[in-house]
Design a protein around this motif. Structure first.
Motif, PDB file in Angstrom:
ATOM      1  N   SER A  17       0.846  -1.190   0.000  1.00 16.19           N
ATOM      2  CA  SER A  17       0.000   0.000   0.000  1.00 16.19           C
ATOM      3  C   SER A  17       0.882   1.240   0.000  1.00 16.19           C
ATOM      4  N   THR A  19       0.847   5.693  -0.200  1.00 14.29           N
ATOM      5  CA  THR A  19       0.111   6.950  -0.147  1.00 14.29           C
ATOM      6  C   THR A  19       0.891   8.036  -0.872  1.00 14.29           C
ATOM      7  N   ARG A  20       0.168   9.048  -1.313  1.00 14.41           N
ATOM      8  CA  ARG A  20       0.780  10.216  -1.932  1.00 14.41           C
ATOM      9  C   ARG A  20       0.248  11.459  -1.224  1.00 14.41           C
ATOM     10  N   SER A  22      -0.526  15.488  -0.768  1.00 14.59           N
ATOM     11  CA  SER A  22      -0.918  16.578  -1.649  1.00 14.59           C
ATOM     12  C   SER A  22       0.250  17.538  -1.830  1.00 14.59           C
ATOM     13  N   ALA A  27      -2.642  16.771   3.187  1.00 20.54           N
ATOM     14  CA  ALA A  27      -3.485  15.571   3.148  1.00 20.54           C
ATOM     15  C   ALA A  27      -2.770  14.485   2.372  1.00 20.54           C
ATOM     16  N   THR A  28      -3.130  13.251   2.639  1.00 20.03           N
ATOM     17  CA  THR A  28      -2.569  12.124   1.904  1.00 20.03           C
ATOM     18  C   THR A  28      -3.697  11.279   1.324  1.00 20.03           C
ATOM     19  N   GLU A  29      -3.395  10.653   0.220  1.00 16.14           N
ATOM     20  CA  GLU A  29      -4.352   9.788  -0.454  1.00 16.14           C
ATOM     21  C   GLU A  29      -3.712   8.427  -0.678  1.00 16.14           C
ATOM     22  N   ARG A  30      -4.445   7.371  -0.402  1.00 17.92           N
ATOM     23  CA  ARG A  30      -3.930   6.025  -0.662  1.00 17.92           C
ATOM     24  C   ARG A  30      -4.093   5.735  -2.149  1.00 17.92           C
ATOM     25  N   VAL A  31      -2.984   5.672  -2.858  1.00 16.53           N
ATOM     26  CA  VAL A  31      -3.027   5.513  -4.315  1.00 16.53           C
ATOM     27  C   VAL A  31      -2.816   4.072  -4.757  1.00 16.53           C
ATOM     28  N   ASP A  33      -3.360   0.104  -3.005  1.00 17.01           N
ATOM     29  CA  ASP A  33      -3.944  -0.503  -1.808  1.00 17.01           C
ATOM     30  C   ASP A  33      -3.950  -2.031  -1.916  1.00 17.01           C
ATOM     31  N   SER A  57       2.675   5.712  -9.503  1.00 19.08           N
ATOM     32  CA  SER A  57       3.148   5.713  -8.121  1.00 19.08           C
ATOM     33  C   SER A  57       3.779   4.369  -7.767  1.00 19.08           C
ATOM     34  N   SER A 235      -8.350   2.466  -9.100  1.00 23.20           N
ATOM     35  CA  SER A 235      -8.381   3.124  -7.780  1.00 23.20           C
ATOM     36  C   SER A 235      -7.432   2.457  -6.804  1.00 23.20           C
TER      37      SER A 235
END
Length: 263
Positions: A17, A19-20, A22, A27-31, A33, A57, A235
Motif C-alpha cells: 500500500s 500513499t501520496r 498533496s 493531506a494524503t491519499e492512498r493511491v 492498496d 506511483s 483506484s
C-alpha cells in the motif's frame, strides 16, 4: 554487480500500500492498496489501468525513486531482494540494479547537458574518474542500438525530436545494464522503426542476462510485442490479471471492463 543471493524473483509485492501527499502536504491519499504480484527474472509485466489508478506511483516506488510525497504505508515489496520500504544503505544498490524511465522522461531531460552527458550521468554521478574513452564507446553503442545517429552526442535535448528525446532517456536508463527496467509510457512519441528498436533492445537484455521489465501504461501493441503478463489497477486495487493483454481474468467484484485496457 552480482545479483543478490536472496533475489529468487525480480519483484515480490505482498499487500503493498502506497500513499501520496498533496502538493501542500496537508493531506494524503492512498493511491495503491493491497497489491500482490511477483515478477520473475527475464520476464515482463505490464501494469494497466485508467488515469489515477496508481500505476505511476507503484512504478516510482519499486524503482527506488525519492519522489516527494510518496510513502509505503503497508505491506512489503522487494526488488532484487532489497526492501523498498526501508532500504537503508541498500538504496544505492537498488538504484544501481534498477533502470527507471519515468513518465514524461523524454520531456524532462536536463537542458544544459549534451546527449552524451545525459546518457552518461548514471555512471558519472557515481564516479567521475571513469575512463572517458570507454564511456564514450558505451554511449555510442546505446545510440546505435536505439537507431539514433552517433553525431547527436554533442547536441542538446531541445535540438532533438520528441521521439529522439524518449530514446535518449531510455538509453540513460539502460546505461548500467540494469537487472530490472521500470518504464512508464515506454513507447511515447516513438514511430514504428523506433518502437521496433526499443523492443529488440529489451528482448536482447531479457535473453542475454535475464533483465526483467515492469511496463507502466496501456500500449497494447507494445505489451504484446514484449510478451508481457498484465496486471490491471483501478483506484489502487488489482481488478484483473492475465498471461497477456488478450487473456485477462477479472475479479468477481470488479466485473470485466475492457475500457481499462483500451489502447
Amino acid at each position: 554487480m552480482a545479483r543478490h543471493r536472496d533475489a529468487d524473483v525480480a519483484i515480490r509485492c505482498s499487500d503493498l500500500s502506497i500513499t501520496r501527499a498533496s502538493a501542500r502536504g496537508t493531506a494524503t491519499e492512498r493511491v495503491v492498496d493491497g497489491v500482490d504480484f511477483t515478477l520473475a527474472h527475464g520476464r515482463s509485466l505490464a501494469v494497466l489501468g485508467p488515469t489515477g489508478a496508481g500505476k505511476s506511483s507503484l512504478g516510482a516506488v519499486l524503482a527506488g525513486t525519492d519522489e516527494p510525497g510518496l510513502a509505503v504505508v503497508g505491506g512489503d515489496a522487494r526488488v532484487q531482494g532489497i526492501p523498498v520500504r526501508r532500504p537503508g544503505r541498500a538504496h544505492r544498490t537498488l538504484t544501481y540494479l534498477v533502470g527507471y524511465l519515468g513518465q514524461g522522461a523524454g520531456t524532462r531531460l536536463p537542458a544544459r547537458l549534451t546527449v552524451e552527458e545525459v546518457i552518461s550521468s548514471p555512471v558519472t554521478s557515481r564516479d567521475r574518474r571513469v575512463n572517458k574513452r570507454a564511456l564514450a564507446l558505451r554511449v555510442a553503442a546505446l545510440l546505435d542500438e536505439l537507431k539514433l545517429p552517433l553525431g547527436m552526442t554533442v547536441k542538446y535535448p531541445y535540438e532533438l525530436s520528441a521521439g529522439m528525446r524518449q530514446r535518449v532517456a531510455l538509453a540513460r536508463a539502460l546505461m548500467l545494464d540494469p537487472k530490472l527496467l521500470v518504464a512508464d509510457d515506454l513507447f511515447a512519441n516513438l514511430d514504428v522503426q523506433a518502437r521496433a528498436a526499443v523492443v529488440e533492445a529489451i528482448r536482447r537484455r531479457c535473453d542475454g542476462y535475464g533483465m526483467s521489465t515492469l511496463l507502466i501504461g496501456n500500449d497494447r501493441d507494445g505489451i504484446r510485442a514484449l510478451g508481457a503478463e498484465v496486471l490491471i489497477l483501478r483506484s489502487g486495487h488489482v481488478v484483473a490479471c492475465g498471461a497477456n493483454v488478450d487473456d485477462v481474468l477479472w475479479t468477481p467484484s470488479a466485473g470485466a471492463d475492457r475500457r481499462l485496457i483500451a489502447s
